[in-house]
Design an enzyme around this catalytic site. Structure first.
Site, PDB file in Angstrom:
ATOM      1  N   ASN A 266       0.849  -1.078  -0.264  1.00  0.00           N
ATOM      2  CA  ASN A 266       0.076  -0.161  -0.025  1.00  0.00           C
ATOM      3  C   ASN A 266       0.448   1.693   0.056  1.00  0.00           C
ATOM      4  O   ASN A 266       0.006   2.083  -0.285  1.00  0.00           O
ATOM      5  CB  ASN A 266      -1.202  -0.122   1.263  1.00  0.00           C
ATOM      6  CG  ASN A 266      -2.085  -0.812   0.892  1.00  0.00           C
ATOM      7  OD1 ASN A 266      -2.455  -0.693  -0.186  1.00  0.00           O
ATOM      8  ND2 ASN A 266      -2.621  -1.491   2.167  1.00  0.00           N
TER       9      ASN A 266
ATOM     10  N   HIS B  84     -14.687   0.101   6.240  1.00  0.00           N
ATOM     11  CA  HIS B  84     -13.776  -0.637   6.768  1.00  0.00           C
ATOM     12  C   HIS B  84     -13.728  -0.569   8.830  1.00  0.00           C
ATOM     13  O   HIS B  84     -13.890   0.562   8.874  1.00  0.00           O
ATOM     14  CB  HIS B  84     -12.334   1.289   7.342  1.00  0.00           C
ATOM     15  CG  HIS B  84     -11.301  -0.190   7.129  1.00  0.00           C
ATOM     16  ND1 HIS B  84     -10.538   0.187   7.823  1.00  0.00           N
ATOM     17  CD2 HIS B  84      -9.979  -0.594   6.657  1.00  0.00           C
ATOM     18  CE1 HIS B  84      -8.830  -0.300   8.200  1.00  0.00           C
ATOM     19  NE2 HIS B  84      -9.008  -1.193   7.406  1.00  0.00           N
TER      20      HIS B  84
ATOM     21  N   GLU C 248     -16.352   5.465   2.473  1.00  0.00           N
ATOM     22  CA  GLU C 248     -15.573   5.371   1.853  1.00  0.00           C
ATOM     23  C   GLU C 248     -15.050   6.419   0.340  1.00  0.00           C
ATOM     24  O   GLU C 248     -15.701   6.236  -0.028  1.00  0.00           O
ATOM     25  CB  GLU C 248     -14.174   4.545   1.805  1.00  0.00           C
ATOM     26  CG  GLU C 248     -14.394   3.536   3.427  1.00  0.00           C
ATOM     27  CD  GLU C 248     -13.836   2.506   3.572  1.00  0.00           C
ATOM     28  OE1 GLU C 248     -12.745   1.866   2.293  1.00  0.00           O
ATOM     29  OE2 GLU C 248     -13.665   2.242   3.952  1.00  0.00           O
TER      30      GLU C 248
ATOM     31  N   SER D 283     -10.898  -0.753  -0.715  1.00  0.00           N
ATOM     32  CA  SER D 283     -10.143  -1.179  -0.711  1.00  0.00           C
ATOM     33  C   SER D 283      -9.419  -2.479  -1.363  1.00  0.00           C
ATOM     34  O   SER D 283      -9.014  -2.835  -1.971  1.00  0.00           O
ATOM     35  CB  SER D 283      -8.504  -0.273  -0.040  1.00  0.00           C
ATOM     36  OG  SER D 283      -9.344  -1.963   1.058  1.00  0.00           O
TER      37      SER D 283
ATOM     38  N   ASP E 164     -13.335   9.016   4.125  1.00  0.00           N
ATOM     39  CA  ASP E 164     -12.071   8.254   4.726  1.00  0.00           C
ATOM     40  C   ASP E 164     -11.891   7.816   3.475  1.00  0.00           C
ATOM     41  O   ASP E 164     -12.718   7.782   2.042  1.00  0.00           O
ATOM     42  CB  ASP E 164     -12.538   6.889   5.208  1.00  0.00           C
ATOM     43  CG  ASP E 164     -11.363   5.811   5.031  1.00  0.00           C
ATOM     44  OD1 ASP E 164     -10.141   5.993   4.234  1.00  0.00           O
ATOM     45  OD2 ASP E 164     -11.083   5.069   5.960  1.00  0.00           O
TER      46      ASP E 164
ATOM     47  N   HIS F  70      -8.026   5.060   0.098  1.00  0.00           N
ATOM     48  CA  HIS F  70      -6.934   4.743  -0.170  1.00  0.00           C
ATOM     49  C   HIS F  70      -7.089   5.981  -1.760  1.00  0.00           C
ATOM     50  O   HIS F  70      -6.694   4.890  -2.901  1.00  0.00           O
ATOM     51  CB  HIS F  70      -8.218   3.260  -0.608  1.00  0.00           C
ATOM     52  CG  HIS F  70      -7.086   2.543   0.700  1.00  0.00           C
ATOM     53  ND1 HIS F  70      -6.099   1.520   0.190  1.00  0.00           N
ATOM     54  CD2 HIS F  70      -7.740   2.408   1.738  1.00  0.00           C
ATOM     55  CE1 HIS F  70      -6.309   1.181   1.130  1.00  0.00           C
ATOM     56  NE2 HIS F  70      -6.890   1.018   1.496  1.00  0.00           N
TER      57      HIS F  70
ATOM     58  N   LYS G 150       0.392   4.974   3.276  1.00  0.00           N
ATOM     59  CA  LYS G 150      -0.334   4.287   2.503  1.00  0.00           C
ATOM     60  C   LYS G 150       0.213   5.193   1.491  1.00  0.00           C
ATOM     61  O   LYS G 150       1.865   5.477   1.486  1.00  0.00           O
ATOM     62  CB  LYS G 150      -1.602   3.671   2.600  1.00  0.00           C
ATOM     63  CG  LYS G 150      -2.137   3.055   3.061  1.00  0.00           C
ATOM     64  CD  LYS G 150      -4.050   2.691   3.372  1.00  0.00           C
ATOM     65  CE  LYS G 150      -3.673   1.265   4.380  1.00  0.00           C
ATOM     66  NZ  LYS G 150      -4.758   1.681   4.766  1.00  0.00           N
TER      67      LYS G 150
HETATM   68  C1  PLP Z   1      -5.816   1.067   5.947  1.00  0.00           C
HETATM   69  C2  PLP Z   1      -6.605   1.756   6.453  1.00  0.00           C
HETATM   70  C3  PLP Z   1      -7.507   2.577   7.628  1.00  0.00           C
HETATM   71  C4  PLP Z   1      -6.075   2.784   9.068  1.00  0.00           C
HETATM   72  O1  PLP Z   1      -5.192   3.530   8.023  1.00  0.00           O
HETATM   73  P1  PLP Z   1      -3.803   3.037   9.072  1.00  0.00           P
HETATM   74  O2  PLP Z   1      -2.783   4.372   8.930  1.00  0.00           O
HETATM   75  O3  PLP Z   1      -2.911   1.747   8.410  1.00  0.00           O
HETATM   76  O4  PLP Z   1      -4.374   2.722  10.562  1.00  0.00           O
HETATM   77  C5  PLP Z   1      -8.636   3.316   7.670  1.00  0.00           C
HETATM   78  N1  PLP Z   1      -9.012   2.997   6.771  1.00  0.00           N
HETATM   79  C6  PLP Z   1      -9.258   2.373   5.307  1.00  0.00           C
HETATM   80  C7  PLP Z   1     -10.439   2.024   4.206  1.00  0.00           C
HETATM   81  C8  PLP Z   1      -8.133   1.508   5.584  1.00  0.00           C
HETATM   82  O5  PLP Z   1      -7.798   0.194   4.995  1.00  0.00           O
END
Ligand code: PLP
Length: 405
Positions: free
Chosen positions: A53, A141, A184, A188, A213, A216, A247
């Site tokens: 990622n 998520h 989101e 992902s 969110d 991604h 990521k």
């Molecule tokens: C990975 C992820 C998170 C968490 O983020 P981190 O910085 O890895 O804790 C939150 N939301 C989604 C959709 C994710 O895939």
């Protein structure tokens, strides 16, 4: 109770279901990503990572590494406290300013991860806004689900990416009732993208706030790279923007960006912000360098999209079942069985030195187990040739389903 026997029994169940998780023991090599060393069975071998990622390779970018090394040398290792008690360094302040302006918001707030950002912000809003009802997309998520759960606020789940269903659920509540819609941008595992404008239309009609969110999407979409809301011209309609620094930005940490009042509210009431040690200043410095770089390098985003599109096309031409859902940079390939999925992943690694982690329940529903590829700008044509040949070989050996090209 025989605790040890109970632990063993539960783990045996996981093994039997093909869902026991093993980690690849990797050592990344700066300058050679996506290649890495893999420590396995007492040996070391070179492998190609196809499931990182670190979507743009920023985790090894010289600009980021230099900023981190420099900050560590001048400011030390840890922050030394919570943000409130001596842990706020100038690097944190600069990064929050940059993130706010990048996202077109008045203010931003850092957390130790994206997970903590989601969990804390949602729990805080749900606990401290009287009467708030949370409307959550069915495929959100785990970090959002946990935030909702922790808040103990009433919740409604709307069908994935379905504004009409959201509309019907919202209509059950009076307009004056406080509401928050959470979703989101890029999902992902399926690689699909939310209809942000349509969801905002519905939320506005019912007087609801929105929480997006962009974990991604951050760094990868929009002219300046802040995400899909920017690409779609919807930023002003998002009440709370959330993303990760771990990521595409290549470091670690999470943040929200919102109005000055909303950010100050979470800063003041959010337990997951207040009661934990701040990120090390060097990480904040690295993330800042990465964010500044990403804003002015749209060619990285173009190359990224081109690589993903080429990877999908080439796999499809070879008859591999790339999921139709993906309209993003994510390349999910359906297997549909946990044991076979793990086997395919093992074979790719052992026979072809290609590392793709199997994605099994509970990350995806049972029966939709898959391999999830994430081509980066650094996966060149040769690397892709080898990938396609390896997949064809493994698919043939395991008798997995192929599609007419
Ligand atoms: C990975 C992820 C998170 C968490 O983020 P981190 O910085 O890895 O804790 C939150 N939301 C989604 C959709 C994710 O895939």
């Amino acid at each position: 109770m025989d605790y040890q026997a109970y632990f063993t029994q539960r783990l045996t169940d996981l093994h039997k279901a093909g869902r026991y998780r093993t980690f690849a023991d990797l050592e990344r090599i700066v300058g050679s990503f996506p290649r890495a060393r893999n420590y396995r069975d007492g040996r070391v071998e070179d492998v190609t990572i196809w499931c990182s990622n670190d979507y743009l390779g920023m985790g090894q970018h010289p600009v980021v590494i230099e900023a981190m090394v420099e900050a560590a040398r001048t400011c030390g290792a840890g922050a030394g406290g919570t943000r409130n008690i001596s842990g706020t360094t100038h690097n944190h302040v600069l990064l929050e300013k940059e993130l706010a302006s990048w996202c077109g918001k008045e203010a931003a707030l850092l957390f130790t991860s994206g997970y903590v950002a989601n969990m804390t912000t949602l729990a805080t809003l749900g606990t401290h806004v009287p009467g708030l009802v949370l409307f959550s997309d069915a495929e959100n998520h785990n970090s959002m689900i946990e935030g909702v759960r922790h808040s103990r606020a009433p919740k409604e789940i709307f069908r994935h990416n379905d504004p009409e269903h959201l509309d019907r659920l919202l209509a059950h509540y009076p307009r004056e009732q406080p509401k928050l819609v959470l979703f989101e941008s890029v999902y992902s595992m399926d690689g699909d993208i939310a209809p942000i404008a349509a969801l905002c239309d519905v939320a506005e009609r019912h007087g609801a706030m929105t929480f997006l969110d962009e974990v991604h999407a951050v760094g990868m979409y929009g002219r300046n790279g802040s995400g899909v809301a920017e690409r779609d011209g919807q930023r002003d309609r998002i009440t709370f923007y959330q993303a990760t620094l771990g990521k595409a930005i290549g470091v670690i940490g999470g943040f929200i960006a919102a109005s000055a009042e909303a950010v100050d509210f979470v800063r003041s009431f959010g337990n997951g912000f207040i009661f934990t040690t701040a990120l090390p200043p060097a990480l904040a410095a690295g993330a800042l360098a990465s964010v500044r770089y990403l804003q002015i390098h749209p060619e990285l985003r173009e190359r990224h999209q081109e690589r993903a599109a080429t990877c999908k096309r080439r796999l499809r031409e070879a008859g591999l079942p790339v999921m139709e859902s993906s309209v993003s940079h994510i390349v999910p390939i359906m297997v549909g069985d946990a044991v076979l999925c793990k086997q395919a992943s093992d074979d790719l690694l052992k026979r072809h030195k290609i590392y793709v982690q199997p994605i099994n329940y509970p990350t995806v529903p049972v029966g939709t187990e898959r391999l999830r590829l994430t081509p980066t700008p650094l996966h060149d044509d040769d690397t892709m040739d080898r990938l396609v040949a390896a997949f064809v070989d493994v698919w043939r050996r395991l008798g997995l389903r192929r599609e007419a090209a």
